[in-house]
Write an enzyme that holds these catalytic residues in place. Structure first.
Site, mmCIF file in Angstrom:
data_model
loop_
_atom_site.group_PDB
_atom_site.id
_atom_site.type_symbol
_atom_site.label_atom_id
_atom_site.label_comp_id
_atom_site.label_asym_id
_atom_site.label_seq_id
_atom_site.Cartn_x
_atom_site.Cartn_y
_atom_site.Cartn_z
ATOM 1 N N LEU A 1 0.822 -1.217 0.000
ATOM 2 C CA LEU A 1 0.000 0.000 0.000
ATOM 3 C C LEU A 1 0.855 1.267 0.000
ATOM 4 O O LEU A 1 0.516 2.234 -0.684
ATOM 5 C CB LEU A 1 -0.947 0.015 1.197
ATOM 6 C CG LEU A 1 -2.170 -0.885 1.090
ATOM 7 C CD1 LEU A 1 -2.997 -0.817 2.372
ATOM 8 C CD2 LEU A 1 -3.032 -0.526 -0.105
ATOM 9 N N CYS A 2 1.940 1.255 0.739
ATOM 10 C CA CYS A 2 2.812 2.434 0.772
ATOM 11 C C CYS A 2 3.477 2.660 -0.577
ATOM 12 O O CYS A 2 3.634 3.803 -1.022
ATOM 13 C CB CYS A 2 3.850 2.292 1.885
ATOM 14 S SG CYS A 2 3.112 2.251 3.531
#
Length: 157
Positions: free
Chosen positions: A46-47
């Site tokens: 996600l990052c």
């Protein structure tokens, strides 16, 4: 007790090491608008998606003079690897003791798969040229982050 900042609040000061060398402080951003985005860990799915989205829209988002600064609790070496691997065109800093995250309310209790633990609360803050917060978003969703930033940097668009 978790700090919760709001538009109109003075941005908390900071002094952090930058990927590529040097340090960055709130004073370094004076006279410009800036986006600070706090993310949990360099290189996670996600990052990485969030960083790529900002990278892919960086020219548009910074066209009106805003600077982008990503901050994670990773060691600076890991942040530097992330910047290089993802070809990130904006400043990235390390907050290993998460003191800056705590000052911004971006560190606190999270519920991960039913387990409560302390960690980074994915958050974004837009700071005006005078060091005042103009937009605050806690628990920003990765798929909607660029839309939030676009609206926060260009509210009249």
């Amino acid at each position: 007790m978790n700090v919760k900042l709001a538009p109109g609040d003075k941005a908390p000061d900071f002094d952090l090491p930058l990927a590529g060398g040097g340090r960055i402080t709130l004073a370094d951003l004076a006279g410009e608008r800036a986006l600070l985005w706090f993310y949990p860990a360099a290189g996670t799915s996600l990052c990485t998606r969030q960083a790529r989205d900002l990278r892919d829209h960086a020219e548009e988002l910074t066209a009106n003079g805003a600077r982008i600064l990503g901050i994670s609790p990773d060691p600076i070496e890991k942040v530097e690897e992330f910047v290089e691997k993802e070809n990130l065109p904006f400043a990235m800093a390390a907050d290993e003791d998460h003191a800056v995250m705590e000052a911004y309310g971006a560190w606190g209790e999270k519920n991960m798969y039913g387990v409560k633990k302390m960690g980074v609360i994915r958050s974004s803050f837009v700071i005006d040229a005078h060091g005042v917060l103009t937009a605050v978003k806690y628990r920003v969703g990765t798929p909607t982050h660029v839309d939030f930033v676009r609206g926060a940097l260009n509210p009249d668009a």
